[in-house]
Each structure stands twice: as structure tokens, then as C-alpha cells.
Write a protein that holds these residues in place. Sequence first.
Motif, PDB file in Angstrom:
ATOM      1  N   GLN A   7     -26.193 -96.572  93.784  1.00 25.85           N
ATOM      2  CA  GLN A   7     -27.422 -97.079  94.392  1.00 25.85           C
ATOM      3  C   GLN A   7     -28.621 -96.360  93.797  1.00 25.85           C
ATOM      4  O   GLN A   7     -28.502 -95.290  93.205  1.00 25.85           O
ATOM      5  CB  GLN A   7     -27.374 -96.846  95.903  1.00 25.85           C
ATOM      6  N   TYR A   8     -29.747 -97.000  93.969  1.00 21.51           N
ATOM      7  CA  TYR A   8     -31.008 -96.390  93.597  1.00 21.51           C
ATOM      8  C   TYR A   8     -31.671 -95.786  94.829  1.00 21.51           C
ATOM      9  O   TYR A   8     -31.625 -96.344  95.926  1.00 21.51           O
ATOM     10  CB  TYR A   8     -31.959 -97.431  92.991  1.00 21.51           C
ATOM     11  N   SER A   9     -32.302 -94.633  94.605  1.00 19.36           N
ATOM     12  CA  SER A   9     -33.209 -94.054  95.583  1.00 19.36           C
ATOM     13  C   SER A   9     -34.541 -93.885  94.853  1.00 19.36           C
ATOM     14  O   SER A   9     -34.668 -93.027  93.976  1.00 19.36           O
ATOM     15  CB  SER A   9     -32.683 -92.714  96.093  1.00 19.36           C
ATOM     16  N   GLY A  10     -35.480 -94.743  95.181  1.00 19.31           N
ATOM     17  CA  GLY A  10     -36.687 -94.775  94.369  1.00 19.31           C
ATOM     18  C   GLY A  10     -36.352 -95.274  92.990  1.00 19.31           C
ATOM     19  O   GLY A  10     -35.709 -96.314  92.822  1.00 19.31           O
ATOM     20  N   SER A  43     -34.499 -93.449  90.896  1.00 16.25           N
ATOM     21  CA  SER A  43     -33.339 -92.677  90.440  1.00 16.25           C
ATOM     22  C   SER A  43     -32.044 -93.343  90.846  1.00 16.25           C
ATOM     23  O   SER A  43     -31.866 -93.766  91.981  1.00 16.25           O
ATOM     24  CB  SER A  43     -33.394 -91.259  91.024  1.00 16.25           C
ATOM     25  N   TYR A  44     -31.125 -93.400  89.875  1.00 15.12           N
ATOM     26  CA  TYR A  44     -29.808 -93.994  90.113  1.00 15.12           C
ATOM     27  C   TYR A  44     -28.825 -92.901  90.462  1.00 15.12           C
ATOM     28  O   TYR A  44     -28.785 -91.846  89.817  1.00 15.12           O
ATOM     29  CB  TYR A  44     -29.340 -94.727  88.854  1.00 15.12           C
ATOM     30  N   TYR A  45     -27.991 -93.172  91.483  1.00 12.55           N
ATOM     31  CA  TYR A  45     -26.964 -92.220  91.917  1.00 12.55           C
ATOM     32  C   TYR A  45     -25.623 -92.934  91.938  1.00 12.55           C
ATOM     33  O   TYR A  45     -25.446 -93.928  92.647  1.00 12.55           O
ATOM     34  CB  TYR A  45     -27.286 -91.667  93.307  1.00 12.55           C
TER      35      TYR A  45
END
Length: 120
Positions: free
Chosen positions: A99-102, A104-106
Motif C-alpha cells: 500500500q501507499y502512505s502518501g 511512499s510505497y510499503y
Amino acid sequence: QVQLVESGGGSVQPGESMRLSCAASGSIFSVYAMGWYRQAPGKQRELVAAITSGDIITYAGSVKGRFTISRDNAKNTRYLQMNSLKPEDTAVYYCTVGQYSGNSYYAQYWGQGTQVTVSS
């Protein structure tokens, strides 16, 4: 359970091309973002390319213009087309979903990895 199976690694000479495939269990790419990481011996893991569930794609500067993510939704598969390969592209490449947070991809789920070797 999410399962990711990579294929397509191997050995090529500098300047050649290679395509990696990542087949997923079910239609997870419609829900999750997807990213390709690589890790070379003695180096930090690097996110080389990522694509959101809405098909927004980002590339690391080291591969921009040479690598391309593409998809085949009917096969639940994502590809990493790698052109003009360089010796410094040598690494184990991993398919991930996450998923993305902002901006940034995690990664949350990882494939088993596939070795790419670029050498003359």
C-alpha cells in the motif's frame, strides 16, 4: 493468502533486455499497489518501480527510461521489462504487493525473488 510467483530471471550481457513476471493469486492487483524491489550483495534493498491500483507508476532514478511496468489483468500478472541492462542492475529482484502512505510505497507481501545477472 496472497501468493506471488516471479519468473524470468537469468543471465544476460550488458545492453540486452529481460522481462520479469509476477503472477498473483486472485485479483489482488485491483486492490493492492505493486512494487518491484531489488537487492544486490552488500547493498541496501531498492524499490525500482511501483504501480498503484489506479495505474500510477513511479520509477527509481537509476532505472527510469530503461525499465517499464506493464500488466495483464486477465492473467493477474505484472511485468517488469528491463532494457539496456547494466552490470549494476545485477541483483535479486522481488515482486511485492502493498500500500501507499502518501507518496511512499510499503510492501506487505513478497515473492520468492529471482536472480538477474548482467555480465559480459
